[in-house]
Design a protein around this motif. Structure first.
Motif, short mmCIF file in Angstrom:
data_model
loop_
_atom_site.label_atom_id
_atom_site.label_comp_id
_atom_site.label_asym_id
_atom_site.label_seq_id
_atom_site.Cartn_x
_atom_site.Cartn_y
_atom_site.Cartn_z
N PHE A 6 0.84 -1.20 0.00
CA PHE A 6 0.00 0.00 0.00
C PHE A 6 0.87 1.25 0.00
O PHE A 6 2.04 1.21 0.37
CB PHE A 6 -0.92 0.00 1.23
N GLY A 7 0.25 2.36 -0.39
CA GLY A 7 0.89 3.67 -0.29
C GLY A 7 2.23 3.73 -0.99
O GLY A 7 2.41 3.21 -2.09
N ILE A 8 3.18 4.35 -0.31
CA ILE A 8 4.51 4.54 -0.90
C ILE A 8 5.22 3.19 -1.12
O ILE A 8 6.06 3.06 -2.00
CB ILE A 8 5.35 5.50 0.00
N LYS A 10 3.90 0.52 -2.36
CA LYS A 10 3.49 0.11 -3.70
C LYS A 10 4.30 0.88 -4.76
O LYS A 10 4.75 0.32 -5.76
CB LYS A 10 1.99 0.39 -3.85
N ASP A 11 4.50 2.17 -4.51
CA ASP A 11 5.27 2.98 -5.45
C ASP A 11 6.73 2.52 -5.51
O ASP A 11 7.34 2.51 -6.58
CB ASP A 11 5.21 4.46 -5.06
N SER A 49 8.50 4.28 9.75
CA SER A 49 7.24 4.00 10.42
C SER A 49 6.39 3.19 9.45
O SER A 49 5.90 3.71 8.47
CB SER A 49 6.57 5.34 10.75
N ALA A 51 3.51 -0.06 9.19
CA ALA A 51 2.69 -1.09 9.84
C ALA A 51 2.66 -2.33 8.94
O ALA A 51 2.64 -2.22 7.72
CB ALA A 51 1.27 -0.57 10.06
N ILE A 74 1.86 -1.60 5.16
CA ILE A 74 1.03 -0.38 5.22
C ILE A 74 1.84 0.80 5.76
O ILE A 74 1.94 0.98 6.97
CB ILE A 74 -0.19 -0.63 6.13
N PRO A 75 2.42 1.59 4.90
CA PRO A 75 3.09 2.79 5.39
C PRO A 75 2.04 3.85 5.77
O PRO A 75 0.91 3.81 5.30
CB PRO A 75 3.90 3.28 4.18
N PRO A 76 2.43 4.79 6.63
CA PRO A 76 1.50 5.88 6.92
C PRO A 76 1.29 6.73 5.67
O PRO A 76 2.19 6.84 4.84
CB PRO A 76 2.22 6.68 8.00
N VAL A 77 0.10 7.29 5.52
CA VAL A 77 -0.15 8.24 4.42
C VAL A 77 -0.69 9.52 5.05
O VAL A 77 -1.32 9.48 6.10
CB VAL A 77 -1.13 7.67 3.37
N SER A 78 -0.42 10.64 4.42
CA SER A 78 -0.79 11.89 5.09
C SER A 78 -1.78 12.71 4.30
O SER A 78 -2.33 13.69 4.80
CB SER A 78 0.45 12.74 5.34
N GLY A 79 -2.05 12.36 3.06
CA GLY A 79 -2.81 13.26 2.18
C GLY A 79 -4.22 13.51 2.66
O GLY A 79 -4.82 12.70 3.35
N GLY A 80 -4.74 14.67 2.26
CA GLY A 80 -6.10 15.00 2.64
C GLY A 80 -6.69 15.96 1.63
O GLY A 80 -7.70 16.53 1.84
#
Lengths: 80, 357
Positions: A6-8, A10-11, A49, A51, A74-80
């Protein structure tokens, strides 16, 4: 053993999942899996960090993996 | 309250007038009036939450409109909070809406959050997310978490009835250069709409007691594959023991960063010539920039930092102030004695005050 990204993560890997097949050298624990990812993708090492879930349950580094497991990175993601 | 207005949800037997009255007496704070905040505010307002607080200090920009569907072309350069308040009042005149035209900071967080029953974290950066977490733990307020990355999103409920917190999932804030934000990475317009609507739903469940919340569960949504996953996680009791806020929620606490507020920066450039490095992408730069700015995208800084003159002061700017901060940290590491100044709030705040580019 299937690894979902997931997130970064995956990138960094460039795909949303990959498998360890019969005959592949399987990581024995979550920390070994992280180490393998760091070795193959140096940008993984930058993620402080991160998960990890095994079979939809949050898992610590010491968690032992077995071959039918589904692992989510599962890395943290910050976007909003 | 006009009962007819909410008839279609009060006739639901699991919801009823009882739940409607709970919504009516609820006070919800929404942190951020952007991609996530807009759907959260729109639905909580429509559904009859009694008091809605909005915290934001950004202005509407053209590149917001594809996802922040409360705002129109005529709202560009206007403050988001004031614009949102006008539209939400039109939508539902019964709601009491409280504007907090500021960013949430270490200094104001406890006072602002203290007045509300629950918080919806609709912010767009890690420092605010960790600040919301810690302030909510200290004040014992549940909060609804939502965050996204390009086509994916995460939703959960934290600090609810002794359940886990954000730090139980991600104990420490990532470093500045680990994870990109929407400005750098992009986001598909509808994704924050989906995530924000899930957050609004969780808020309604917390407030009314219907159904089952996502406390102890992280919902992962992948818009590209339409896959939904739920990850179970448990509380680390240590994370419930926070008693005071951290001294600092900025990225990388060890290196203090000189910053200047956007209005002070504009006073300086009215009188003096300064060296300004704009670290946005060339595309963003071409859209608008100060005539004297030099464009070195953050991603090219490693190769191109030699193009900067280190004899003079170096002002660094980006769109919202996050990348410029990363750039200042990076340049500090490369040139320890450089006089680096981060322009707070970036071009978003500049366009709010004035015009000189």
């Amino acid at each position: 053993m299937e690894v979902l990204l997931f997130g970064i993560a995956k990138d960094i890997v460039g795909r949303s999942s990959f498998r360890f097949e019969e005959g592949d050298e399987m990581p024995k624990s979550v920390s070994e899996l992280k180490q393998k990812l760091n070795n193959s993708f140096p940008d993984f090492g930058k993620l402080s960090s991160l998960a990890v879930a095994v079979n939809s349950e949050y898992a610590e580094d010491a968690k032992i993996l077995s071959k039918g497991d589904e692992i989510a990175i599962i890395p943290p993601v910050s976007g909003g | 309250m006009n009962a007819e207005r909410y008839d279609r949800q009060t006739i639901l037997k699991e919801f009823g007038m009882e739940a409607q009255l709970k919504l009516q007496s609820a006070k919800v704070l929404v942190v951020g009036a952007g991609g996530l905040g807009v759907p959260v505010l729109t639905y909580l307002n429509a559904m009859g939450v009694g008091v809605l607080g909005i915290v934001d200090n950004d202005v509407v920009s053209l590149s917001n409109l594809h996802r922040q569907v409360l705002y129109s072309e005529k709202d560009i350069n206007k403050p988001k909070v004031a614009t949102a308040v006008l539209k939400l009042k039109e939508q539902n005149s019964e709601t009491k809406i409280i504007s907090h035209e500021t960013f949430l900071t270490r200094e104001n967080a406890l006072e602002i959050i203290g007045d509300y029953d629950i918080v919806v974290d609709a912010s767009d950066n890690f420092p605010t997310r960790y600040l919301v977490n810690d302030a909510c733990v200290i004040l014992n307020k549940p909060f609804v978490y939502g965050a996204l990355h390009s086509f994916e999103g995460q939703v959960s409920v934290f600090n609810f009835e002794g359940g886990p917190t954000y730090r139980c999932l991600f104990p420490e804030m990532p470093k500045a250069d680990e994870v990109p934000n929407c400005n750098e990475n992009g986001v598909l317009g509808i994704v924050p709409g989906i995530i924000g609507n899930f957050q609004a739903l969780e808020a309604v469940k917390i407030l009314t007691g219907i159904g089952e919340t996502l406390s102890g569960k992280l919902l992962l949504i992948d818009g590209l594959s339409s896959n939904f996953q739920k990850i179970r996680f448990s509380v680390n009791p240590e994370n419930l023991k926070i008693k005071t806020l951290q001294k600092n929620y900025d990225f990388d606490c060890e290196v203090p960063i000189n910053s200047i507020a956007s209005d002070a920066f504009q006073q300086i450039i009215d009188k003096n010539e300064v060296q300004l490095i704009d670290v946005r992408t060339p595309k963003e730069f071409n859209r608008n920039h100060f005539s004297f700015a030099k464009n070195i995208p953050l991603s090219e800084l490693d190769e191109r930092h030699g193009e900067i003159s280190y004899d003079a002061g170096i002002y660094v700017i980006c769109q919202s102030g996050v990348r410029s901060r990363k750039a200042v940290e990076k340049l500090k590491g490369l040139h320890a004695n450089a006089n680096l100044i981060n322009v707070e709030g970036g071009m978003n705040q500049i366009s709010k005050h004035a015009i000189k580019y």
